[in-house]
Design an enzyme around this catalytic site. Structure first.
Site, PDB file in Angstrom:
ATOM      1  CE1 TYR A 148      -3.990   2.080   0.446  1.00 35.12           C
ATOM      2  CE2 TYR A 148      -2.852   3.069   2.299  1.00 35.12           C
ATOM      3  CZ  TYR A 148      -3.899   3.073   1.404  1.00 35.12           C
ATOM      4  OH  TYR A 148      -4.850   4.058   1.466  1.00 35.12           O
ATOM      5  CD  GLU A 150       8.056   1.871  -0.886  1.00 33.83           C
ATOM      6  OE1 GLU A 150       7.855   2.909  -1.547  1.00 33.83           O
ATOM      7  OE2 GLU A 150       9.076   1.722  -0.173  1.00 33.83           O
ATOM      8  CB  VAL A 191     -13.012   4.939  13.840  1.00 32.63           C
ATOM      9  CG1 VAL A 191     -14.352   5.555  14.213  1.00 32.63           C
ATOM     10  CG2 VAL A 191     -11.888   5.938  14.112  1.00 32.63           C
ATOM     11  CB  SER A 192     -15.221   0.623  11.658  1.00 31.94           C
ATOM     12  OG  SER A 192     -13.933   0.299  11.198  1.00 31.94           O
ATOM     13  CG  PHE A 194     -11.814   1.105  19.283  1.00 38.07           C
ATOM     14  CD1 PHE A 194     -11.239  -0.149  19.066  1.00 38.07           C
ATOM     15  CD2 PHE A 194     -10.998   2.116  19.786  1.00 38.07           C
ATOM     16  CE1 PHE A 194      -9.884  -0.375  19.334  1.00 38.07           C
ATOM     17  CE2 PHE A 194      -9.647   1.895  20.065  1.00 38.07           C
ATOM     18  CZ  PHE A 194      -9.085   0.647  19.828  1.00 38.07           C
ATOM     19  CD  GLN A 212      -1.025   2.138  18.878  1.00 41.42           C
ATOM     20  OE1 GLN A 212      -0.668   2.156  20.040  1.00 41.42           O
ATOM     21  NE2 GLN A 212      -1.660   1.090  18.359  1.00 41.42           N
TER      22      GLN A 212
HETATM   23  N1  UDP Z   1      -5.820  -0.487  16.066  1.00 40.52           N
HETATM   24  C1  UDP Z   1      -6.156  -0.983  17.320  1.00 40.52           C
HETATM   25  N2  UDP Z   1      -7.223  -1.817  17.404  1.00 40.52           N
HETATM   26  C2  UDP Z   1      -7.983  -2.168  16.321  1.00 40.52           C
HETATM   27  C3  UDP Z   1      -7.625  -1.649  15.058  1.00 40.52           C
HETATM   28  C4  UDP Z   1      -6.527  -0.819  14.962  1.00 40.52           C
HETATM   29  O1  UDP Z   1      -5.518  -0.692  18.335  1.00 40.52           O
HETATM   30  O2  UDP Z   1      -8.956  -2.925  16.499  1.00 40.52           O
HETATM   31  C5  UDP Z   1      -4.666   0.444  15.984  1.00 40.52           C
HETATM   32  C6  UDP Z   1      -3.662   0.111  14.898  1.00 40.52           C
HETATM   33  O3  UDP Z   1      -2.670  -0.779  15.383  1.00 40.52           O
HETATM   34  C7  UDP Z   1      -3.100   1.485  14.585  1.00 40.52           C
HETATM   35  C8  UDP Z   1      -4.270   2.434  14.816  1.00 40.52           C
HETATM   36  O4  UDP Z   1      -5.197   1.708  15.636  1.00 40.52           O
HETATM   37  O5  UDP Z   1      -2.078   1.822  15.487  1.00 40.52           O
HETATM   38  C9  UDP Z   1      -4.951   2.853  13.537  1.00 40.52           C
HETATM   39  O6  UDP Z   1      -5.203   1.683  12.810  1.00 40.52           O
HETATM   40  P1  UDP Z   1      -6.079   1.670  11.490  1.00 40.52           P
HETATM   41  O7  UDP Z   1      -6.044   0.278  10.945  1.00 40.52           O
HETATM   42  O8  UDP Z   1      -7.398   2.288  11.763  1.00 40.52           O
HETATM   43  O9  UDP Z   1      -5.356   2.682  10.518  1.00 40.52           O
HETATM   44  P2  UDP Z   1      -3.823   2.873  10.080  1.00 40.52           P
HETATM   45  O10 UDP Z   1      -2.945   1.944  10.870  1.00 40.52           O
HETATM   46  O11 UDP Z   1      -3.809   2.567   8.636  1.00 40.52           O
HETATM   47  O12 UDP Z   1      -3.557   4.282  10.426  1.00 40.52           O
END
Ligand code: UDP
Length: 317
Positions: A148, A150, A191-192, A194, A212
Site C-alpha cells: 500500500y 510503496e 474507529v469502526s 471500537f 500510538q
Molecule cells: N488499532 C487498534 N485496534 C484495532 C484496530 C486498529 O488498536 O482494532 C490500531 C492500529 O494498530 C493502529 C491504529 O489503531 O495503530 C490505527 O489503525 P487503522 O487500521 O485504523 O489505521 P492505520 O494503521 O492505517 O492508520
C-alpha cells in the site's frame, strides 16, 4: 453538464463523494469492482438520472468512447490493513500502479483533470512530527504495509511524470485517517472496530500498548477538501495533506467510544502491535489552508456521534 468519473465509487470515500457531487448537479459515473465497496452504499443513486454504475477493475484499461469525462477522482484501492495486506497485497500494488496508469491514460485521452487519493502512509513510520508534504517519509519497502505505502508512492510518482511528460492536469491529496457513515462495520480499522465492538458488548481490541497516535478526520470534511482541491488553479497540483490535526492516542479513542456507548460491559483487551504500525501521525495542513482555504470543521467528539448512529443501524441490518 460536467461529467465526473469516480473510481472506487462504491467504497466508503467514493460513495460519499458520489452522493455529494450528484446532489451538486453533476453527471456521475461510479466505477468499482466491489472488492471492498458495496452497491448498498449507492442504492439511493443507482436509478437516478445523471448517475451510472460501471462494474470494472481499474487494473484493466478503461477507455469509454460514448462519453467524455471532465474530471476523474481516482480513489479505487483497498485502504484498510486487513483488506490490503496478506493474499491481496499483490492486487493492492497492481491497483495502485496499473490502476493509476490506466486512469492517467484515460485522463490524457479525455483531456480530463485527474485527482489521486494518496495517503499519509507515504510518510511510513514518520521521524518528523507533524508531517508536512515536504517530508519524504520513513517507509519499509519490503514490509507487510509496503504494498500500500510503496504502491501509493509509485502512484504519486506516475501522476507527476504524466504531468511533466504528457501534460496531464493532475491533483494529489494525501488522506489521513478518516471515518464516518458508509464505512464497512467489518472494515477492520480502529474507529469502526471500537464502535462496533462497544455496540455489540464485545471487548475493545487495543493493538500494542495503545500509546500510538492517529488524527481522525470526519468524512464530510474530507469530501469538501477533495472538491476544493479538484477545483483549485492548475498551478497547484499538491501533494496536499487532508486530515484533522486533532491528535489522540488509541487508548484515548477507546475511552471516548466507551464514554459514548456506556453500559455495554466491553473491556479493553491488548493484542500484539502489527508490524510497521506507525507510532505517531498528525497532519500539518498549512498548505491546504493557504491554497484551498480549507480546514476540518468537525471535531472527533461530534463526528463520533454521527459515526455511532450510522454503525448502530448498519450492524442491525
Ligand atoms: N488499532 C487498534 N485496534 C484495532 C484496530 C486498529 O488498536 O482494532 C490500531 C492500529 O494498530 C493502529 C491504529 O489503531 O495503530 C490505527 O489503525 P487503522 O487500521 O485504523 O489505521 P492505520 O494503521 O492505517 O492508520
Amino acid at each position: 453538464m460536467k461529467q465526473i468519473l469516480i473510481t472506487g465509487g462504491t467504497g466508503f470515500v467514493g460513495a460519499n463523494l458520489c452522493k455529494r457531487l450528484h446532489a451538486d448537479g453533476y453527471h456521475i459515473t461510479c466505477l468499482d469492482n466491489n472488492y471492498t465497496g458495496s452497491l448498498r452504499n449507492i442504492e439511493q443513486l443507482i436509478n437516478q438520472p445523471n448517475f451510472r454504475f460501471v462494474e470494472h477493475d481499474i487494473i484493466e484499461p478503461y477507455m469509454p468512447t460514448d462519453c467524455k469525462f471532465d474530471e476523474i477522482y481516482n480513489l479505487a484501492c483497498p485502504a484498510s490493513p486487513p483488506f490490503y495486506q496478506g493474499r491481496r497485497s499483490i492486487f493492492t500494488t497492481k491497483t495502485c500502479v496499473l490502476g493509476s496508469i490506466n486512469m492517467l491514460e484515460l485522463a490524457q485521452a479525455h483531456d480530463a483533470r485527474i485527482l489521486l487519493s494518496s495517503t499519509s502512509e507515504v510518510y511510513g513510520d514518520p521521524k518528523e512530527h507533524p508531517q508536512c508534504e515536504s517530508y519524504r517519509g520513513n517507509v519499509n519497502p519490503i514490509g507487510i504495509r509496503s504494498c500500500y505505502d510503496e504502491g501509493k508512492r509509485c502512484a504519486e510518482s506516475l501522476m507527476f511524470d504524466y504531468q511533466r511528460h504528457e501534460g496531464v492536469d493532475i491533483k494529489v491529496i494525501r488522506i489521513f485517517n478518516t471515518y464516518g457513515p458508509l464505512m464497512r462495520p467489518d472494515d477492520g480499522r480502529v474507529v469502526s472496530n471500537f464502535i462496533c465492538q462497544a455496540l455489540r458488548g464485545e471487548d475493545i481490541t487495543i493493538y500494542g500498548n495503545g500509546e500510538q497516535t492517529r488524527s481522525f478526520q470526519f468524512i464530510d470534511d474530507l469530501i469538501e477538501g477533495m472538491i476544493r482541491m479538484m477545483g483549485s488553479p492548475s498551478n497547484f497540483s499538491g501533494p496536499v495533506n487532508m486530515g484533522n490535526p486533532g491528535e489522540f492516542t488509541i487508548l484515548q479513542l477507546a475511552e471516548k467510544v466507551l464514554e459514548k456507548i456506556p453500559g455495554t460491559g466491553s473491556k479493553l483487551v491488548y493484542r500484539p502491535l502489527p508490524q510497521d504500525d506507525p507510532t505517531l501521525r498528525k497532519p500539518d495542513i498549512s498548505l491546504a489552508k493557504e491554497n484551498l482555504d480549507w480546514k476540518p470543521k468537525i471535531a472527533l467528539n461530534e463526528g463520533l456521534d454521527s459515526a455511532i448512529a450510522y454503525f448502530r443501524k448498519a450492524i442491525n441490518q
